[in-house]
Design a protein around this motif. Structure first.
Motif, PDB file in Angstrom:
ATOM      1  N   GLY A   1       0.821  -1.201   0.000  1.00 46.52           N
ATOM      2  CA  GLY A   1       0.000   0.000   0.000  1.00 46.52           C
ATOM      3  C   GLY A   1       0.853   1.249   0.000  1.00 46.52           C
ATOM      4  O   GLY A   1       0.547   2.228   0.683  1.00 46.52           O
TER       5      GLY A   1
ATOM      6  N   ARG B   1      -4.019   0.991  -2.537  1.00 45.10           N
ATOM      7  CA  ARG B   1      -4.808   0.488  -1.407  1.00 45.10           C
ATOM      8  C   ARG B   1      -5.489   1.615  -0.629  1.00 45.10           C
ATOM      9  O   ARG B   1      -4.879   2.628  -0.312  1.00 45.10           O
TER      10      ARG B   1
ATOM     11  N   ALA C   1      -7.939   1.891   2.921  1.00 46.85           N
ATOM     12  CA  ALA C   1      -8.259   1.040   4.067  1.00 46.85           C
ATOM     13  C   ALA C   1      -8.877   1.853   5.186  1.00 46.85           C
ATOM     14  O   ALA C   1      -8.614   3.047   5.332  1.00 46.85           O
TER      15      ALA C   1
ATOM     16  N   TRP D   1      -8.938   1.960   9.239  1.00 45.47           N
ATOM     17  CA  TRP D   1      -8.313   1.453  10.444  1.00 45.47           C
ATOM     18  C   TRP D   1      -9.367   1.283  11.541  1.00 45.47           C
ATOM     19  O   TRP D   1     -10.263   2.098  11.692  1.00 45.47           O
ATOM     20  N   SER D   2      -9.220   0.205  12.316  1.00 45.49           N
ATOM     21  CA  SER D   2     -10.126  -0.010  13.438  1.00 45.49           C
ATOM     22  C   SER D   2      -9.751   0.896  14.591  1.00 45.49           C
ATOM     23  O   SER D   2      -8.602   1.329  14.726  1.00 45.49           O
TER      24      SER D   2
END
Length: 306
Positions: free
Chosen positions: A221, A254, A256, A258-259
């Motif tokens: 990424g 990429r 994404a 994030w949690s």
């Protein structure tokens, strides 16, 4: 994604990721205040934006103080009449392992990254709330702030704090229609040039225009600052009005989410825990699968070939 009529401040936007953000916002129609600690660098960035048909002004300042933050907001209002978007990107590094890190190493990084983000966002939202028609706060996080990184106690702590502030601001600013999100970029910059797996590719990109390979763009990424900038333009737009309190990663090919930190394993003991019962329960309950830490090291070309 049009930002016509919007006004943005981008800190640390004389070069690198910040410049890419400023150019993307200007290309979408926003007027931009370009900030850099060096006046000449800021002026050169403004010229680049104007030569491409955008609108921009320079405001040199070293972020970190309330005075510098107010200067940036005032510059936006004086030059363009309002402020709609605050992007905090300015940063410095003072990398050292814990036992060699000085007070000044720690304080400098925390002042620019954490306090600089706080003061700039505070000044911006005070004005946005007075305007009464919402706004966008977009701050710079880092994988180091999400997972930790060797030699970066100061930087990782500041970036983790920024992520926590975003989650708090999302609640506090919701009624005012102001969103707050963090961008977690992975890109070819001066900060990533020192990573052995990235260095030869960054050199080839800069010297010969050689595109980054898929092994970096997809697997890691990892891309260019221009790969990250579209996320900033999106978060600044009306299309992202319902997105707030998020840490969003982007790099190469990429994208994404994030949690946020959360409990992943829980155990109970009637009447509470003693040190002895924790020791007995740990390996068979909450501690059975410990969390990992640190940014996974990217693989070099030689390692990939083996």
């Amino acid at each position: 994604m049009q930002l016509n009529g919007k006004v943005a401040v981008v800190t640390g936007s004389g070069r690198g990721l910040g410049l890419a953000y400023a150019k993307a916002l200007a290309a979408a129609g926003a007027a931009v205040v370009v900030n850099d600690v060096d006046a000449g660098t800021a002026a050169a960035a403004v010229k680049e934006i104007e030569d491409a048909g955008g609108r921009a002004v320079a405001q040199p300042a070293e972020v970190g103080t309330a005075q510098a933050a107010q200067t940036l907001v005032d510059r936006a209002v004086d030059a363009f009449g309002r402020l709609d978007i605050m992007v905090t990107n300015a940063g410095v590094l003072r990398d050292r392992v814990l036992w060699k890190m000085t007070d000044d190493d720690f304080d400098t990084v925390v002042r620019v990254h954490l306090r600089g983000t706080f003061t700039c966002v505070r000044a911006a939202v005070q004005h946005m709330r007075e305007q009464g028609d919402g706004g966008r706060v977009i701050v710079a996080g880092s994988p180091a702030g999400q997972r930790g990184n060797f030699g970066q106690t100061n930087y990782a702590a500041a970036k983790a704090g920024i992520a926590a502030m975003v989650r708090t601001w999302a609640m506090e600013l919701e009624r005012a229609g102001i969103t707050a999100n963090a961008v977690i970029p992975v890109a070819a910059t001066a900060m990533t040039r020192t990573i052995p797996a990235f260095a030869p590719h960054i050199e080839a990109l800069e010297q010969h225009g050689t595109p980054l390979p898929d092994s970096l763009r997809k697997a890691e990424g990892f891309g260019t600052p221009e790969d990250v900038a579209p996320l900033v333009a999106f978060l600044a737009s009306d299309a992202a009005a319902g997105i707030t309190g998020q840490c969003i990663g982007i790099g190469g090919d990429r994208l994404a989410l994030w949690s946020h930190p959360q409990e992943i394993a829980v155990a109970y003991a009637d009447g509470g825990w003693s040190a002895e019962t924790i020791a007995a329960a740990w390996p068979v309950s909450v501690g059975r699968t410990p969390e990992t830490y640190g940014i996974p090291a990217p693989r070099t070309q030689e390692e990939t070939a083996r």
